[in-house]
Design an enzyme around this catalytic site. Structure first.
Site, PDB file in Angstrom:
ATOM      1  N   SER A 168       0.781  -1.218   0.000  1.00 45.92           N
ATOM      2  CA  SER A 168       0.000   0.000   0.000  1.00 45.92           C
ATOM      3  C   SER A 168       0.829   1.293   0.000  1.00 45.92           C
ATOM      4  CB  SER A 168      -0.902   0.025   1.231  1.00 45.92           C
ATOM      5  OG  SER A 168      -0.124   0.119   2.416  1.00 45.92           O
ATOM      6  N   SER A 192       3.377  -4.132   2.806  1.00 44.34           N
ATOM      7  CA  SER A 192       3.157  -2.790   2.241  1.00 44.34           C
ATOM      8  C   SER A 192       4.357  -1.866   2.259  1.00 44.34           C
ATOM      9  CB  SER A 192       2.011  -2.101   2.979  1.00 44.34           C
ATOM     10  OG  SER A 192       0.785  -2.616   2.556  1.00 44.34           O
TER      11      SER A 192
END
Lengths: 505, 95
Positions: A168, A192
């Site tokens: 992310s 992430s």
């Protein structure tokens, strides 16, 4: 003068100390680079006025021979970190206008040490994604292009097939790779930090669970979330992590042990260290390039005097399915707070229940809604034991796999960071969410066991895109990871984007 | 295991997310793809295994039961969609 944005964090630090340039010049160079790179969509909020004011303060301190470890160094901040007085959205419409009145512990430590804030970086909504495509602000573009790519800057936007920067923390990885900050903060729940670092030729470390305070960072899955940096080099990450780490009474899971000077671990001998190579990470149908990269990493560490040992982590294949029960379950609980009452978006309803339902339907994107639904289902009466309790038992077994190999004398484990290089925007996960989730297959075990893991660039694929290796360490032994990954960095060399095509120049 | 449309609507209500009729089938398909994926956990023998409660074993930290913060009502309601006299305002709950 050389382009100040191409310096590494530690080169810039040394340059400021030597008075080769000022903190204001350094901040101005980055502000200009960010303005010229808006098509990448790495920043969701630029804060040049804050940057220049902080740089001025830094210059005054540096002139007196004072200043912290990060004095005058411009950073990008993932928009999951609450910054007092500066909008923080988690890249969700439900927090679109949220301005925190408090500062996250980690960012407060960066400012304590003199760092300069350039702005807030894009990410997948509530950090749920592996490509930065779920952001309410739209996808981020990877500054890397495939060899012979048709990507260019058109009249208004980027044209052609562009690549994701991973997720992310896609704004963080893209910004560091495109020289839009010297380093960035990021967070890692299932990969992430490490996956976006691998997709952009940058370095990213997820420290041991408890090393960095989670206070003031928008929560996704609390037993898995950890803060960490993405930087241009291993050394830069070591300097960043020192500042970000440390005990915080406001986070009960933050650990009260001393923070070492991680930079001192760079260049330390790795002779005699035992490096485990887990056979379960050799997947069927794994691209030959990934195999080759892994073999190169083994050869470099062996050449540096490390001993290579074949190991087994038998529950590896169950980490991803267990993660996709534990993480949504915790997310459904954490995200219950977004109800349109105390902060964030509110949609009107006839009664309070309808207000909640309309607010959450309008404020959360598709991926977030799906994960909340799955989490709610696996925690609901009658299914708790079959899903959640079983997944937590599997998690115990995954952690035990690691404990067993560390007890047998293994110092660190070497694996590929991702199963492939960066893919195109819109290419994955549109029909079946599991296709996207498989990106985290090598990184997610580390979160499930709470261990530290670092991704370091190690080569290019046939299309000229960066690929990374991952090193997994013992709890709170980030120093060994820095020593080992720097060996790989020295052997492989650094990988930088050659042309700033995104400026249209 | 898989979920039917009725269960999807019930879970949406539990999660307080308005799910229009037309969206139920899509969500049902996505949830069932996920449940199919996690099915493989049933292969693992978990007899006698303790479920994980804390990934890093540590003694729960406790602090003295003292007031350390407060008097910031204006800050607390600052981001509220609707507030009055430092109260959060919501639609009428009790008739």
């Amino acid at each position: 003068m050389t382009d100040l944005t191409t310096l590494t964090l530690t080169e810039a630090r040394d340059g400021l100390k030597a008075k080769a340039f000022s903190a204001t010049e350094l901040a101005q160079a980055h502000v200009a680079a960010i303005e010229a790179a808006r098509v990448l969509n790495a920043y969701v909020l630029e804060t040049p006025e804050i940057a220049l004011k902080q740089a001025e303060v830094s210059d005054a301190r540096l002139a007196k021979g004072e200043g912290g470890w990060l004095e005058g160094l411009p950073l990008g901040i993932k928009d999951l970190y609450c910054t007092a007085g500066t909008r923080t959205t988690a890249c969700s419409n439900i927090l679109r206008n949220f301005v925190p009145t408090y500062e996250s512990t980690v960012t407060s430590q960066l400012w304590r040490d003199g760092a300069v804030m350039l702005g807030k970086l894009n990410n997948d909504e509530f950090a749920m994604g592996s490509s930065n495509e779920t952001s309410a602000f739209g996808p981020v573009i990877n500054p890397w292009r495939r060899a012979g790519s048709n990507v260019s800057v058109g009249a208004a936007d980027v044209e052609g097939t562009h690549l994701v920067p991973g997720g992310s923390s896609g704004g963080s990885s893209s910004a560091v790779a495109a020289h839009l900050c010297l380093a960035a903060t990021a967070t890692d729940t299932g990969g992430s930090i490490r996956q976006p670092a691998a997709f952009t030729g940058t370095v990213g470390i997820k420290p041991t669970y408890g090393r960095c305070s989670r206070w003031g960072i928008v929560a996704f899955a609390s037993s898995l979330d950890q803060a960490g940096p993405i930087g241009k080099t291993v050394r830069d990450c070591a300097v960043m992590l020192r500042s970000m780490s440390g005990h915080d009474p406001k986070d009960t899971t933050s650990v009260d042990i001393a923070v070492p000077d991680y930079e001192k671990a760079i260049g330390r001998s790795v002779k005699g260290m035992k490096i485990g190579i887990p056979k379960e990470y050799r997947l069927d149908g794994m691209p030959a390039e990934i195999e080759k990269l892994w073999a190169a990493g083994i050869a470099w560490l062996r050449a540096a005097g490390a001993e290579i040992v074949d190991i087994s982590l038998p529950h590896t294949r169950y980490a991803l399915p267990a993660y996709y029960i534990v993480a949504p379950a915790e997310a459904s609980s954490n995200l219950a707070r977004y109800d349109g009452v105390r902060y964030g978006l509110r949609e009107q309803g006839r009664d309070i229940a309808e207000m909640y339902e309309k607010t959450r339907a309008a404020g959360f994107g598709r991926e977030v809604q799906r994960r909340i639904m799955i989490g709610t289902y696996v925690l609901s009466a009658g299914y708790y034991d079959a899903y959640y309790l079983r997944a937590q038992k599997v998690r115990t077994l995954i952690k035990k796999d690691f404990e067993d190999v560390f007890a047998a004398g293994i110092h660190a484990i070497l694996t590929p960071a991702t199963p492939s290089a960066a893919f195109g925007i819109g290419e994955k996960g549109s029909a079946d969410p599991v296709e996207m989730y498989l990106n985290d297959i090598f990184t997610v075990t580390v979160n499930m066991a709470g261990l530290p893991g670092i991704a370091v660039p190690a080569g290019l694929d046939a299309e000229g895109l960066p690929l990374g290796l991952q090193l997994i360490g013992r709890p709170f032994d980030e120093e060994t990871l820095f020593s080992l990954s720097e060996v790989i960095e020295q052997a492989a060399g650094r990988f930088s984007v050659q042309q700033r095509w995104w400026t249209g120049a | 295991m898989s979920v039917d449309a009725k269960t999807v609507s019930r879970v949406a209500h539990l999660a307080r997310i308005a799910l229009p009729e037309g969206e139920v089938a899509r969500m049902q398909g996505e949830i069932n793809a996920m449940l199919g994926f996690v099915e493989q956990l049933n292969e693992v023998d978990v007899d006698g295994v303790e479920p994980m409660t804390s990934v890093m074993p540590m003694v729960m930290k406790k602090r003295a039961d003292l007031v350390t913060d407060g008097g910031i009502a204006a800050q607390i309601v600052q981001n509220a969609p609707q507030s009055e006299d430092d109260y959060f305002m919501v639609p009428k709950v009790v008739e």
